[in-house]
Design a protein around this motif. Sequence first.
Motif, PDB file in Angstrom:
ATOM      1  N   PRO A  70       0.825  -1.214   0.000  1.00  0.00           N
ATOM      2  CA  PRO A  70       0.000   0.000   0.000  1.00  0.00           C
ATOM      3  C   PRO A  70       0.858   1.261   0.000  1.00  0.00           C
ATOM      4  N   ALA A  71       0.573   2.143  -0.934  1.00  0.00           N
ATOM      5  CA  ALA A  71       1.241   3.444  -0.936  1.00  0.00           C
ATOM      6  C   ALA A  71       0.823   4.217   0.308  1.00  0.00           C
ATOM      7  N   THR A  72       1.717   5.053   0.807  1.00  0.00           N
ATOM      8  CA  THR A  72       1.442   5.800   2.037  1.00  0.00           C
ATOM      9  C   THR A  72       1.752   7.280   1.844  1.00  0.00           C
ATOM     10  N   GLY A  73       1.258   8.076   2.751  1.00  0.00           N
ATOM     11  CA  GLY A  73       1.529   9.509   2.745  1.00  0.00           C
ATOM     12  C   GLY A  73       0.777  10.196   3.868  1.00  0.00           C
ATOM     13  N   LYS A  74       0.630  11.504   3.745  1.00  0.00           N
ATOM     14  CA  LYS A  74      -0.067  12.282   4.770  1.00  0.00           C
ATOM     15  C   LYS A  74      -1.110  13.179   4.111  1.00  0.00           C
ATOM     16  N   VAL A  75      -2.212  13.370   4.866  1.00  0.00           N
ATOM     17  CA  VAL A  75      -3.240  14.309   4.419  1.00  0.00           C
ATOM     18  C   VAL A  75      -3.584  15.234   5.573  1.00  0.00           C
ATOM     19  N   VAL A  76      -4.235  16.346   5.210  1.00  0.00           N
ATOM     20  CA  VAL A  76      -4.745  17.275   6.215  1.00  0.00           C
ATOM     21  C   VAL A  76      -6.270  17.200   6.184  1.00  0.00           C
ATOM     22  N   ILE A  77      -6.862  16.928   7.329  1.00  0.00           N
ATOM     23  CA  ILE A  77      -8.321  16.902   7.438  1.00  0.00           C
ATOM     24  C   ILE A  77      -8.793  18.330   7.731  1.00  0.00           C
ATOM     25  N   HIS A  78      -9.748  18.799   6.911  1.00  0.00           N
ATOM     26  CA  HIS A  78     -10.324  20.145   7.095  1.00  0.00           C
ATOM     27  C   HIS A  78     -11.732  19.989   7.653  1.00  0.00           C
ATOM     28  N   ASN A  79     -12.015  20.660   8.760  1.00  0.00           N
ATOM     29  CA  ASN A  79     -13.367  20.618   9.353  1.00  0.00           C
ATOM     30  C   ASN A  79     -13.913  22.036   9.389  1.00  0.00           C
ATOM     31  N   GLU A  80     -14.904  22.307   8.513  1.00  0.00           N
ATOM     32  CA  GLU A  80     -15.524  23.633   8.467  1.00  0.00           C
ATOM     33  C   GLU A  80     -16.874  23.642   9.165  1.00  0.00           C
ATOM     34  N   LEU A  81     -17.191  22.565   9.888  1.00  0.00           N
ATOM     35  CA  LEU A  81     -18.434  22.507  10.650  1.00  0.00           C
ATOM     36  C   LEU A  81     -18.288  23.272  11.962  1.00  0.00           C
ATOM     37  N   ASP A  82     -19.432  23.439  12.623  1.00  0.00           N
ATOM     38  CA  ASP A  82     -19.417  24.151  13.901  1.00  0.00           C
ATOM     39  C   ASP A  82     -19.169  23.219  15.082  1.00  0.00           C
ATOM     40  N   HIS A  83     -18.904  21.970  14.814  1.00  0.00           N
ATOM     41  CA  HIS A  83     -18.650  21.012  15.912  1.00  0.00           C
ATOM     42  C   HIS A  83     -17.457  20.123  15.564  1.00  0.00           C
ATOM     43  N   ASP A  84     -16.870  19.562  16.599  1.00  0.00           N
ATOM     44  CA  ASP A  84     -15.748  18.627  16.394  1.00  0.00           C
ATOM     45  C   ASP A  84     -16.252  17.343  15.734  1.00  0.00           C
ATOM     46  N   GLN A  85     -15.368  16.706  14.994  1.00  0.00           N
ATOM     47  CA  GLN A  85     -15.738  15.450  14.348  1.00  0.00           C
ATOM     48  C   GLN A  85     -14.626  14.393  14.576  1.00  0.00           C
ATOM     49  N   THR A 114      -7.913  22.251  11.373  1.00  0.00           N
ATOM     50  CA  THR A 114      -7.341  21.181  10.549  1.00  0.00           C
ATOM     51  C   THR A 114      -6.500  20.257  11.436  1.00  0.00           C
ATOM     52  N   VAL A 115      -6.297  19.029  10.950  1.00  0.00           N
ATOM     53  CA  VAL A 115      -5.452  18.060  11.660  1.00  0.00           C
ATOM     54  C   VAL A 115      -4.791  17.146  10.625  1.00  0.00           C
ATOM     55  N   GLU A 116      -3.519  16.875  10.836  1.00  0.00           N
ATOM     56  CA  GLU A 116      -2.783  16.016   9.904  1.00  0.00           C
ATOM     57  C   GLU A 116      -2.846  14.562  10.361  1.00  0.00           C
ATOM     58  N   VAL A 117      -2.917  13.637   9.399  1.00  0.00           N
ATOM     59  CA  VAL A 117      -2.999  12.217   9.721  1.00  0.00           C
ATOM     60  C   VAL A 117      -2.313  11.405   8.623  1.00  0.00           C
ATOM     61  N   GLN A 145     -20.123  16.247   3.640  1.00  0.00           N
ATOM     62  CA  GLN A 145     -18.922  15.908   2.889  1.00  0.00           C
ATOM     63  C   GLN A 145     -18.271  17.119   2.223  1.00  0.00           C
ATOM     64  N   GLY A 146     -19.027  18.190   2.011  1.00  0.00           N
ATOM     65  CA  GLY A 146     -18.446  19.402   1.435  1.00  0.00           C
ATOM     66  C   GLY A 146     -17.739  20.241   2.472  1.00  0.00           C
ATOM     67  N   LYS A 147     -18.032  19.992   3.756  1.00  0.00           N
ATOM     68  CA  LYS A 147     -17.433  20.798   4.823  1.00  0.00           C
ATOM     69  C   LYS A 147     -16.359  20.031   5.617  1.00  0.00           C
ATOM     70  N   ILE A 148     -16.329  18.710   5.475  1.00  0.00           N
ATOM     71  CA  ILE A 148     -15.241  17.910   6.072  1.00  0.00           C
ATOM     72  C   ILE A 148     -14.603  17.130   4.944  1.00  0.00           C
ATOM     73  N   TYR A 149     -13.393  17.467   4.632  1.00  0.00           N
ATOM     74  CA  TYR A 149     -12.695  16.843   3.516  1.00  0.00           C
ATOM     75  C   TYR A 149     -11.202  16.784   3.857  1.00  0.00           C
ATOM     76  N   ALA A 150     -10.417  16.189   2.965  1.00  0.00           N
ATOM     77  CA  ALA A 150      -8.972  16.077   3.183  1.00  0.00           C
ATOM     78  C   ALA A 150      -8.242  16.518   1.940  1.00  0.00           C
ATOM     79  N   SER A 151      -6.992  16.909   2.130  1.00  0.00           N
ATOM     80  CA  SER A 151      -6.154  17.300   0.999  1.00  0.00           C
ATOM     81  C   SER A 151      -4.717  16.872   1.269  1.00  0.00           C
ATOM     82  N   SER A 152      -3.982  16.602   0.180  1.00  0.00           N
ATOM     83  CA  SER A 152      -2.570  16.235   0.319  1.00  0.00           C
ATOM     84  C   SER A 152      -1.726  17.225  -0.444  1.00  0.00           C
ATOM     85  N   SER A 153      -0.541  17.476   0.059  1.00  0.00           N
ATOM     86  CA  SER A 153       0.367  18.408  -0.601  1.00  0.00           C
ATOM     87  C   SER A 153       1.587  17.697  -1.186  1.00  0.00           C
ATOM     88  N   GLU A 154       1.747  16.436  -0.900  1.00  0.00           N
ATOM     89  CA  GLU A 154       2.864  15.641  -1.410  1.00  0.00           C
ATOM     90  C   GLU A 154       2.310  14.368  -2.053  1.00  0.00           C
TER      91      GLU A 154
END
Length: 353
Positions: A70-85, A114-117, A145-154
Motif C-alpha cells: 500500500p502506498a502511504t503519505g499524509k493528508v490534512v483533514i479540514h473541518n468547516e463545521l461548527d462542531h468537532d468530528q 485542521t489536523v494532519e494524519v 462531505q463538502g465541509k469535512i474533507y482532506a487534501s494532500s500536498s505531497e
Amino acid sequence: MVIIFIVFLSVGKVTIAVNPKYETKSVDFNAEIVRSDEDSSNKIPGRVLTTVVRGNETITEVDRTEAEKPATGKVVIHNELDHDQPLVSTTRLLAENGVLFRTKDRVNAKAHSTVEVEVYADEPGPAGEIKPTRFTLPGLWQEWQGKIYASSSEPMTGGFGETDFISEDTINRGKEQALNALKEEGKRKLQQQVNSGEKVLDDAIKIDILSENVSVEPESYESEFSVNAEIRLTAVVFDEDSLYHLAEERLRESIPEDLEIQNLSPDRLSYSLEVYDLDKKTATLITHLEADTISKVSADVFDKSKLVGRTETEIKDYLEREQDVGEIEVSFSPAWLKTVPSDEKRIELEVKN
C-alpha cells in the motif's frame, strides 16, 4: 622417580640408573543411572527432574522482498463545521481519481480547524502512488462531505519496492529462536533443583512443546512478529562424585599389582550420554577414566651375580627382562672400563621410592 644404582668398586666401578616405566592406563565402561533404591555393579543413583516454562519472544529478524504494497503519505483533514468530528482509524478517504485510502490512526477534527494524519492505500500497488489531490470522506453524511474533507500536498509513495516480508521459513526460524530461549530458561530452573554434586546433562533433557502460537500468517508483510510458547523440560540428574568413585574402582581393578597409580583425579574423568529413558528414570553413560602408572621396582629381584662381566647393552637387556622398567643409564669409571668387574661385594644396589 625410582632409581636403581649399582656400583662396582675396585679398579673401577659401574653406575646403573634405572628409571621406572611410566604408562597411562585407562578403563572404559557403561555406567547406568538408576533410581536410588537400586544397587548393583556399574550403577549409580539418579533421579528425574521436570519444569514448565512459558514466554513470549518478539522476532525482529525478517526477510526483505520486492513486492506491491500500500502506498502511504499524509493528508490534512479540514473541518468547516461548527462542531468537532472524531474519525476512527481506517476512516475511508476517496481521492478525486477514485483511489481509496484509509487513515492510520484515530484523530479528532476540531471545529473550524485542521489536523494532519497518516494514510495508506486500501489496495497495494503502484495505483496508490497518486499526485497531491483532494479527498472526500464517503462514510460521512452526504451534506457534511463538502465541509469535512482532506487534501494532500505531497505525492503518495511506496506502492512497489523492497519491504519486510515474513515467509514460512522466517516463522520456523523464529519458533526455533523462541524455543531455544525457553530451553535456556528451563535449564536454569532445573539447575536450581539439583543438589550439590549433581549434574544435569544437556543431552539428557527432553523437551515437550505444550503450546506454540505465532502472531502472523506466512507470506505477511510485517517487520516483526511474536511467538508465544510453553514447554516442559524433563531431565535425568546424577551425582558426579558417585560416577568418579565407581570409575576409580573399575580402574584399580584393571591395573596389575606391579603398577603403582599416579595422578588420579576427577579431572581425568570423561563421559557422554549413550541412551536414556525418562519414563523409566534411567540413563547409560559411556565412561572413561585414566591415570598415570609407574612400575614397582624392587631391589630383591635383581641378582648381582647375573650382572658380572656384562657390557652396557647386556646390562640393559637383563634388567629389562627382569622388570618392566623405563630408561636405563650405565656409566663406567674409569671410562675405559667396558664390563662389570667380578667382585659382587663391590656392587652396591639401591632402590629409591
